[in-house]
Enzyme design. Sequence first.
Site, PDB file in Angstrom:
ATOM      1  N   ARG A 184       8.233  12.047  31.040  1.00  0.00           N
ATOM      2  CA  ARG A 184       9.309  12.973  30.666  1.00  0.00           C
ATOM      3  C   ARG A 184       9.512  13.060  29.152  1.00  0.00           C
ATOM      4  NH1 ARG A 184      13.958  11.005  29.825  1.00  0.00           N
ATOM      5  NH2 ARG A 184      15.246  12.660  30.682  1.00  0.00           N
ATOM      6  N   PRO A 222       5.581 -10.131  34.428  1.00  0.00           N
ATOM      7  CA  PRO A 222       6.907 -10.595  34.001  1.00  0.00           C
ATOM      8  C   PRO A 222       6.869 -11.229  32.606  1.00  0.00           C
ATOM      9  CG  PRO A 222       6.333 -11.464  36.178  1.00  0.00           C
ATOM     10  CD  PRO A 222       5.108 -10.829  35.621  1.00  0.00           C
ATOM     11  N   ASP A 225      18.982  12.708  25.637  1.00  0.00           N
ATOM     12  CA  ASP A 225      19.173  11.609  26.578  1.00  0.00           C
ATOM     13  C   ASP A 225      19.975  10.455  26.016  1.00  0.00           C
ATOM     14  OD1 ASP A 225      17.762  12.775  28.530  1.00  0.00           O
ATOM     15  OD2 ASP A 225      15.879  11.767  28.071  1.00  0.00           O
ATOM     16  N   GLU A 252      -0.042 -14.456  43.353  1.00  0.00           N
ATOM     17  CA  GLU A 252       0.818 -15.198  42.412  1.00  0.00           C
ATOM     18  C   GLU A 252       0.566 -14.764  40.965  1.00  0.00           C
ATOM     19  OE1 GLU A 252       3.266 -17.311  43.625  1.00  0.00           O
ATOM     20  OE2 GLU A 252       2.473 -16.357  45.434  1.00  0.00           O
TER      21      GLU A 252
HETATM   22  C1  4G4 Z   1       1.062 -10.204  36.913  1.00  0.00           C
HETATM   23  C2  4G4 Z   1       1.328 -11.571  36.911  1.00  0.00           C
HETATM   24  C3  4G4 Z   1       5.608  -7.128  36.873  1.00  0.00           C
HETATM   25  C4  4G4 Z   1       1.645  -9.375  37.879  1.00  0.00           C
HETATM   26  C5  4G4 Z   1       2.171 -12.085  37.885  1.00  0.00           C
HETATM   27  C6  4G4 Z   1       4.759  -7.596  37.871  1.00  0.00           C
HETATM   28  C7  4G4 Z   1       7.402  -8.337  37.869  1.00  0.00           C
HETATM   29  C8  4G4 Z   1       6.946  -7.511  36.860  1.00  0.00           C
HETATM   30  C9  4G4 Z   1       2.481  -9.898  38.872  1.00  0.00           C
HETATM   31  C10 4G4 Z   1       2.750 -11.273  38.853  1.00  0.00           C
HETATM   32  C11 4G4 Z   1       5.283  -8.442  38.856  1.00  0.00           C
HETATM   33  C12 4G4 Z   1       7.878  -7.036  35.781  1.00  0.00           C
HETATM   34  C13 4G4 Z   1       3.211 -11.880  41.195  1.00  0.00           C
HETATM   35  C14 4G4 Z   1       4.704 -12.651  39.393  1.00  0.00           C
HETATM   36  C15 4G4 Z   1       3.082  -8.961  39.886  1.00  0.00           C
HETATM   37  N1  4G4 Z   1       6.604  -8.771  38.825  1.00  0.00           N
HETATM   38  N2  4G4 Z   1       9.050  -7.646  35.623  1.00  0.00           N
HETATM   39  N3  4G4 Z   1       4.525  -8.986  39.847  1.00  0.00           N
HETATM   40  N4  4G4 Z   1       3.586 -11.862  39.823  1.00  0.00           N
HETATM   41  O1  4G4 Z   1       7.555  -6.097  35.073  1.00  0.00           O
END
Ligand code: 4G4
Length: 261
Positions: free
Chosen positions: A165, A100, A180, A127
């Site tokens: 794609r 994220p 697209d 986490e």
């Molecule tokens: C890495 C760090 C990607 C991966 C923390 C992965 C959302 C996205 C994760 C986490 C993800 C996105 C568990 C918070 C796995 N969540 N928005 N989760 N978490 O691309």
Amino acid sequence: MTGIEKSHGVRQMKFSILTIFPEMIQAFLAHGIIRLAVEREQISISSVNIRDFAQGRHRVTDDRPYGGGCGMVMKPEPLFDAVQWTKKESPESKTILLSPQGRLFDQKLARELAAANGLILICGRYEGVDERICNHLIDDEISIGDYIMTGGELAAMIIIDAVTRLIPGILGGEESAEKDSFENGLLEHAHYTRPGNFNGDEVPDVLLSGNHKKIEDWRLESSLMRTLMKRPDLLQKKSLTGHEIEILKKWCRNIEDIIRS
Ligand code: 4G4
């Protein structure tokens, strides 16, 4: 595709997915354009099970966080070894952590990634992953949007789908990627197929006229109006052509006429 065709300059894009749930990827490979691209050897998709690099009878991949708190953290050693092994297999690939906190994924980033020789996509669970993985092994960190998922696997599949794609030769001429949404900064025009009358709702006459110039004009107008109604932010960002400005002005005049009457 045969070996002969491949030796005539068609390159293969190599995706490697590092995950503790490789089965999640199977359904994605089994259908549609992704399956075709794998069969034609235009892409290869391999999953690497991080657990295969974990030690001990239980092959543990997580541990409690330093500093306390709830939840678990992905251990660095198995992931580190899995990444090193995959990099040796695919030294030309770019290593990406799905998280994220990464750069936001969009069509422009998809085009950038499509130019790479291969991608190693690291899917975190629990986490999150130990910070020392991020510091030393990663070329890039990418997020598919501002929301949290239980793992990076869906993000990896989304990126592989959008990037595949765009690889030359994957889509047929009819559905080519240049037409697209987002490639020209506008949403796509409306689409219709048979029947001509569906529950009393008619296909626009111009699409049945066979007049290609008029059909192109109608499609551009449809694109512009849909973008204005649904995603005005895209229209604001885009540099409009003279023709596009003329169409928008025509709609402006129509609206002004309605207000006056
Ligand atoms: C890495 C760090 C990607 C991966 C923390 C992965 C959302 C996205 C994760 C986490 C993800 C996105 C568990 C918070 C796995 N969540 N928005 N989760 N978490 O691309």
